[in-house]
Write an enzyme that holds these catalytic residues in place. Sequence first.
Site, PDB file in Angstrom:
ATOM      1  N   HIS A 210       4.107   4.256  12.163  1.00  0.00           N
ATOM      2  CA  HIS A 210       3.031   5.107  12.692  1.00  0.00           C
ATOM      3  C   HIS A 210       3.544   6.120  13.726  1.00  0.00           C
ATOM      4  CE1 HIS A 210      -0.533   2.298  11.426  1.00  0.00           C
ATOM      5  NE2 HIS A 210       0.476   2.228  10.580  1.00  0.00           N
TER       6      HIS A 210
ATOM      7  N   HIS B 230       0.837  -1.201   0.000  1.00  0.00           N
ATOM      8  CA  HIS B 230       0.000   0.000   0.000  1.00  0.00           C
ATOM      9  C   HIS B 230       0.869   1.245   0.000  1.00  0.00           C
ATOM     10  CE1 HIS B 230       0.593   0.880   4.376  1.00  0.00           C
ATOM     11  NE2 HIS B 230       0.666  -0.432   4.484  1.00  0.00           N
TER      12      HIS B 230
ATOM     13  N   GLU C 268      -5.088   0.775   2.690  1.00  0.00           N
ATOM     14  CA  GLU C 268      -4.800  -0.246   3.698  1.00  0.00           C
ATOM     15  C   GLU C 268      -4.938   0.342   5.091  1.00  0.00           C
ATOM     16  OE1 GLU C 268      -2.884  -3.140   6.294  1.00  0.00           O
ATOM     17  OE2 GLU C 268      -2.357  -1.049   6.096  1.00  0.00           O
ATOM     18  N   GLU C 269      -4.526   1.595   5.246  1.00  0.00           N
ATOM     19  CA  GLU C 269      -4.602   2.244   6.556  1.00  0.00           C
ATOM     20  C   GLU C 269      -6.011   2.776   6.829  1.00  0.00           C
ATOM     21  OE1 GLU C 269      -2.193   1.782   8.404  1.00  0.00           O
ATOM     22  OE2 GLU C 269      -0.287   1.909   7.341  1.00  0.00           O
TER      23      GLU C 269
ATOM     24  N   ASP D 218       6.458   1.674   6.684  1.00  0.00           N
ATOM     25  CA  ASP D 218       5.079   1.161   6.522  1.00  0.00           C
ATOM     26  C   ASP D 218       4.363   1.968   5.456  1.00  0.00           C
ATOM     27  OD1 ASP D 218       2.645  -0.081   6.794  1.00  0.00           O
ATOM     28  OD2 ASP D 218       2.153   0.840   8.701  1.00  0.00           O
TER      29      ASP D 218
ATOM     30  N   ASP E  81      -0.651   4.247   0.733  1.00  0.00           N
ATOM     31  CA  ASP E  81      -1.222   5.209   1.696  1.00  0.00           C
ATOM     32  C   ASP E  81      -0.485   5.101   3.029  1.00  0.00           C
ATOM     33  OD1 ASP E  81      -2.465   2.657   2.064  1.00  0.00           O
ATOM     34  OD2 ASP E  81      -4.095   3.571   3.197  1.00  0.00           O
TER      35      ASP E  81
HETATM   36 ZN   LIG Z   1       1.209  -1.135   6.406  1.00  0.00          ZN
END
Ligand SMILES: [Zn+2]
Length: 392
Positions: A362, A78, A144-145, A111, A80
């Site tokens: 994150h 992903h 995805e997020e 990520d 995003d």
């Molecule tokens: Zn991820």
Amino acid sequence: MTDSIPSTTDPVALLQALIACPSVTPEEGGAIALLDRVLGAAGFETHTLVFSEPGTPDVTNFFARIGTGAPHLMFAGHTDVVPPGDVSQWTKGPFEGSIVDGEIIGRGAVDMKGGIAAFVAAALDYLASGQPQGTISLLITGDEEGPAINGTPKLLDWAMARGEKFTAAIVGEPTNPAALGDAIKVGRRGSLSGTVTVRGKQGHVAYPHLAVNPVPQLARLVAAVSAERLDSGNERFQPSNLEFVSVDVGNPAFNVIPAEARARFNIRFNDQWNRDSLDAWLRAQLASAAGNEVDWSLTLETPSSDSFLTHDAKLIKTLSSAIEAVTGRTPDLSTGGGTSDARFIKNVCPVVEFGLVGQTMHQINERVAVADVLQLTQIYKRFLADFLVGNA
Ligand SMILES: [Zn+2]
């Protein structure tokens, strides 16, 4: 967003360019357009696909493929990212992709724009060297997020409808707890959420004999269910676990016995359970704790996700060998942690997950060592050669 296409086999430059695209979910931010330019220029057939559904944001997704026939390896990921949070706390701008002390800082560094950059560089390297065989696809979502509704499930449906036949998939999520090579995810626990409701009879606290208080009744059910163990785990999975996450009455008054009380819970479960067996287990536990005098009901949320375990020995062995050859570490075959889009991909082909070190995902100052990006590229390249050409 940068207009110049970075040197395509340089994963660090590509990662910096991807970080510079502010693709906070569900914004495309230029990240998919950048991949389209890089992979299109390298001869991939590319498709940018916008999926929508009432009540959810439109999401831009991307599919690219090159080659013919089997084996057909899918790389999934992903573009995003989660929001940066308080930008003033970052030592460098979250959408700059600056390198400080050998680390690339930026939202999405691990990520998982780093995983995508490493895979793209590895694939282009592999295609340029010798005689590539088989087929490589990239299945990239921008959702995805977020709610994951207009992302991977619809992208998979689209790919299956056009007749794609995948041999196996790698998801490039950050799977390593401390160092590159620590762990491959070969499965995931399932997730099921639900609510237990107890109905009483509203009344004045000074006249409890005229009312039925659902609060102590619910507390009894919560305590009884929490005290039971679902299982003790097995060779591949941790024990299944139920957690109550809230108890809600919504009663602002001190002099009113409420009519109803609710408790919400989530279960993370291993391959010994599914939704139906958990439903039956919960009802049995609640019935035995409630006896005859408690008026309770149980509702389970949809969707839930089942657990899965990948049994493709060749896929796991080929990836493990590539990791060992590059890092010197023997990866654990893990099923811990939260859910990922692998829960959808497992319905179309065997899937494993391997990417960067997840420690800063994150967080403020999300970052990745340049050396890790280069090593992950080597791992993916070695895996592609072994899996597609069959040297494994
Ligand atoms: Zn991820």
